[in-house]
Design a protein around this motif. Sequence first.
Motif, PDB file in Angstrom:
ATOM      1  N   ILE A 126     -17.661 -15.055   2.877  1.00 12.42           N
ATOM      2  CA  ILE A 126     -18.033 -15.150   1.453  1.00 12.42           C
ATOM      3  C   ILE A 126     -17.635 -13.878   0.723  1.00 12.42           C
ATOM      4  N   PHE A 127     -17.931 -12.735   1.321  1.00 15.02           N
ATOM      5  CA  PHE A 127     -17.597 -11.459   0.689  1.00 15.02           C
ATOM      6  C   PHE A 127     -16.089 -11.285   0.572  1.00 15.02           C
ATOM      7  N   ARG A 128     -15.364 -11.729   1.599  1.00 10.66           N
ATOM      8  CA  ARG A 128     -13.904 -11.626   1.562  1.00 10.66           C
ATOM      9  C   ARG A 128     -13.331 -12.479   0.431  1.00 10.66           C
ATOM     10  N   LYS A 129     -13.918 -13.662   0.239  1.00 16.47           N
ATOM     11  CA  LYS A 129     -13.456 -14.550  -0.825  1.00 16.47           C
ATOM     12  C   LYS A 129     -13.752 -13.955  -2.196  1.00 16.47           C
ATOM     13  N   ILE A 130     -14.964 -13.397  -2.367  1.00 21.63           N
ATOM     14  CA  ILE A 130     -15.326 -12.772  -3.642  1.00 21.63           C
ATOM     15  C   ILE A 130     -14.404 -11.585  -3.926  1.00 21.63           C
ATOM     16  N   HIS A 131     -14.163 -10.768  -2.901  1.00 19.30           N
ATOM     17  CA  HIS A 131     -13.314  -9.584  -3.038  1.00 19.30           C
ATOM     18  C   HIS A 131     -11.892  -9.987  -3.434  1.00 19.30           C
ATOM     19  N   ARG A 132     -11.358 -10.995  -2.737  1.00 20.16           N
ATOM     20  CA  ARG A 132      -9.992 -11.438  -3.000  1.00 20.16           C
ATOM     21  C   ARG A 132      -9.872 -12.070  -4.387  1.00 20.16           C
ATOM     22  N   THR A 133     -10.855 -12.908  -4.753  1.00 17.22           N
ATOM     23  CA  THR A 133     -10.816 -13.593  -6.049  1.00 17.22           C
ATOM     24  C   THR A 133     -10.957 -12.598  -7.196  1.00 17.22           C
ATOM     25  N   THR A 134     -11.896 -11.648  -7.059  1.00 16.66           N
ATOM     26  CA  THR A 134     -12.091 -10.638  -8.103  1.00 16.66           C
ATOM     27  C   THR A 134     -10.832  -9.814  -8.288  1.00 16.66           C
ATOM     28  N   GLY A 135     -10.222  -9.396  -7.184  1.00 13.18           N
ATOM     29  CA  GLY A 135      -9.004  -8.598  -7.263  1.00 13.18           C
ATOM     30  C   GLY A 135      -7.853  -9.355  -7.890  1.00 13.18           C
ATOM     31  N   ALA A 136      -7.733 -10.644  -7.570  1.00 16.56           N
ATOM     32  CA  ALA A 136      -6.630 -11.453  -8.102  1.00 16.56           C
ATOM     33  C   ALA A 136      -6.799 -11.734  -9.590  1.00 16.56           C
ATOM     34  N   LEU A 137      -8.029 -12.091  -9.991  1.00 14.79           N
ATOM     35  CA  LEU A 137      -8.270 -12.458 -11.388  1.00 14.79           C
ATOM     36  C   LEU A 137      -8.216 -11.256 -12.328  1.00 14.79           C
ATOM     37  N   LEU A 138      -8.677 -10.104 -11.849  1.00 17.45           N
ATOM     38  CA  LEU A 138      -8.793  -8.940 -12.723  1.00 17.45           C
ATOM     39  C   LEU A 138      -7.778  -7.853 -12.397  1.00 17.45           C
ATOM     40  N   PHE A 139      -6.742  -8.223 -11.651  1.00 17.79           N
ATOM     41  CA  PHE A 139      -5.730  -7.244 -11.247  1.00 17.79           C
ATOM     42  C   PHE A 139      -5.144  -6.497 -12.439  1.00 17.79           C
ATOM     43  N   ILE A 140      -4.734  -7.220 -13.457  1.00 18.71           N
ATOM     44  CA  ILE A 140      -4.061  -6.601 -14.599  1.00 18.71           C
ATOM     45  C   ILE A 140      -4.995  -5.654 -15.337  1.00 18.71           C
ATOM     46  N   PHE A 141      -6.301  -6.012 -15.391  1.00 20.26           N
ATOM     47  CA  PHE A 141      -7.267  -5.148 -16.076  1.00 20.26           C
ATOM     48  C   PHE A 141      -7.537  -3.883 -15.264  1.00 20.26           C
ATOM     49  N   PHE A 142      -7.674  -4.041 -13.948  1.00 23.02           N
ATOM     50  CA  PHE A 142      -7.854  -2.871 -13.088  1.00 23.02           C
ATOM     51  C   PHE A 142      -6.633  -1.944 -13.186  1.00 23.02           C
ATOM     52  N   PHE A 143      -5.455  -2.551 -13.308  1.00 22.78           N
ATOM     53  CA  PHE A 143      -4.218  -1.774 -13.412  1.00 22.78           C
ATOM     54  C   PHE A 143      -4.238  -0.919 -14.670  1.00 22.78           C
ATOM     55  N   PHE A 144      -4.568  -1.531 -15.813  1.00 19.28           N
ATOM     56  CA  PHE A 144      -4.599  -0.800 -17.077  1.00 19.28           C
ATOM     57  C   PHE A 144      -5.684   0.272 -17.066  1.00 19.28           C
ATOM     58  N   ILE A 145      -6.845  -0.058 -16.498  1.00 15.30           N
ATOM     59  CA  ILE A 145      -7.938   0.914 -16.449  1.00 15.30           C
ATOM     60  C   ILE A 145      -7.543   2.130 -15.611  1.00 15.30           C
ATOM     61  N   SER A 146      -6.894   1.889 -14.477  1.00 11.50           N
ATOM     62  CA  SER A 146      -6.517   3.005 -13.603  1.00 11.50           C
ATOM     63  C   SER A 146      -5.430   3.879 -14.235  1.00 11.50           C
ATOM     64  N   ILE A 147      -4.427   3.246 -14.864  1.00  7.81           N
ATOM     65  CA  ILE A 147      -3.342   4.010 -15.478  1.00  7.81           C
ATOM     66  C   ILE A 147      -3.842   4.803 -16.681  1.00  7.81           C
ATOM     67  N   THR A 148      -4.600   4.142 -17.565  1.00  9.25           N
ATOM     68  CA  THR A 148      -5.101   4.848 -18.746  1.00  9.25           C
ATOM     69  C   THR A 148      -6.108   5.930 -18.357  1.00  9.25           C
ATOM     70  N   GLY A 149      -6.928   5.653 -17.338  1.00  6.03           N
ATOM     71  CA  GLY A 149      -7.874   6.661 -16.869  1.00  6.03           C
ATOM     72  C   GLY A 149      -7.167   7.894 -16.329  1.00  6.03           C
ATOM     73  N   LEU A 150      -6.078   7.666 -15.595  1.00  8.16           N
ATOM     74  CA  LEU A 150      -5.292   8.779 -15.056  1.00  8.16           C
ATOM     75  C   LEU A 150      -4.682   9.613 -16.175  1.00  8.16           C
ATOM     76  N   LEU A 151      -4.105   8.927 -17.173  1.00  7.50           N
ATOM     77  CA  LEU A 151      -3.480   9.639 -18.290  1.00  7.50           C
ATOM     78  C   LEU A 151      -4.515  10.397 -19.118  1.00  7.50           C
ATOM     79  N   LEU A 152      -5.687   9.796 -19.300  1.00 12.07           N
ATOM     80  CA  LEU A 152      -6.738  10.476 -20.058  1.00 12.07           C
ATOM     81  C   LEU A 152      -7.232  11.725 -19.335  1.00 12.07           C
ATOM     82  N   GLY A 153      -7.247  11.650 -18.019  1.00  9.29           N
ATOM     83  CA  GLY A 153      -7.654  12.820 -17.252  1.00  9.29           C
ATOM     84  C   GLY A 153      -6.678  13.978 -17.410  1.00  9.29           C
TER      85      GLY A 153
END
Length: 201
Positions: A13-40
């Motif tokens: 169950i946890f593996r499915k939640i982890h995989r689904t969350t990562g797949a659905l929100l990949f693009i948002f996590f990508f933008f958050i990580s890149i913008t967070g890095l640049l802001l730092g």
Amino acid sequence: MGKRKKQAKVLRIFRKIHRTTGALLFIFFFFISITGLLLGWKKNTNGAILPESQKGTSTELVEWLSVDSLHTIACTTLHNSVSQNLSLELDRIDIRKDKGMVKFVFVDQYYEVQLDGATGNVLSVGQRKSDFLENVHDGSILDRYLGTSGIIKLIYTSIMGISLLMFTITGFWLWYGPKRMRQSGRSSQNPSQKNTMGTVS
């Protein structure tokens, strides 16, 4: 075996939640990580992301021009130095007493004008790309362009915060769960081994 099956089920169950969350929100996590890095790094880019704060001639507020006078100079400077078509709507006024300088930050295209608080001399005119990155980072860029009053930012940050928490919890369990199962398997085998040794004796 019943306990191990239960642990295996939770792990799936946890593996499915982890995989689904990562797949659905990949693009948002990508933008958050890149913008967070640049802001730092914004204050260490030689003005490429955030214009460097300049110094004025006096840190004594009694020697400064009135805010109204400084505002007029900033507006005139923005139109003369950049474009007459830019809106003069202010986002904020940032007074830096310790530097003898004041920043007028405009809404349109994230421009700022830095003035000497005492003389009104123009110290710097530039774009605050960091403000744009912050708006992308927290989702308020959509509120800005759609004219909504922060509701999109609230929903976006809530979803991403909860998702990141779930991602962290499920990721930890995907690492710890198998270890726990192996430990459980070894502990369940030990009693049988002891009983066998006792029978042989």
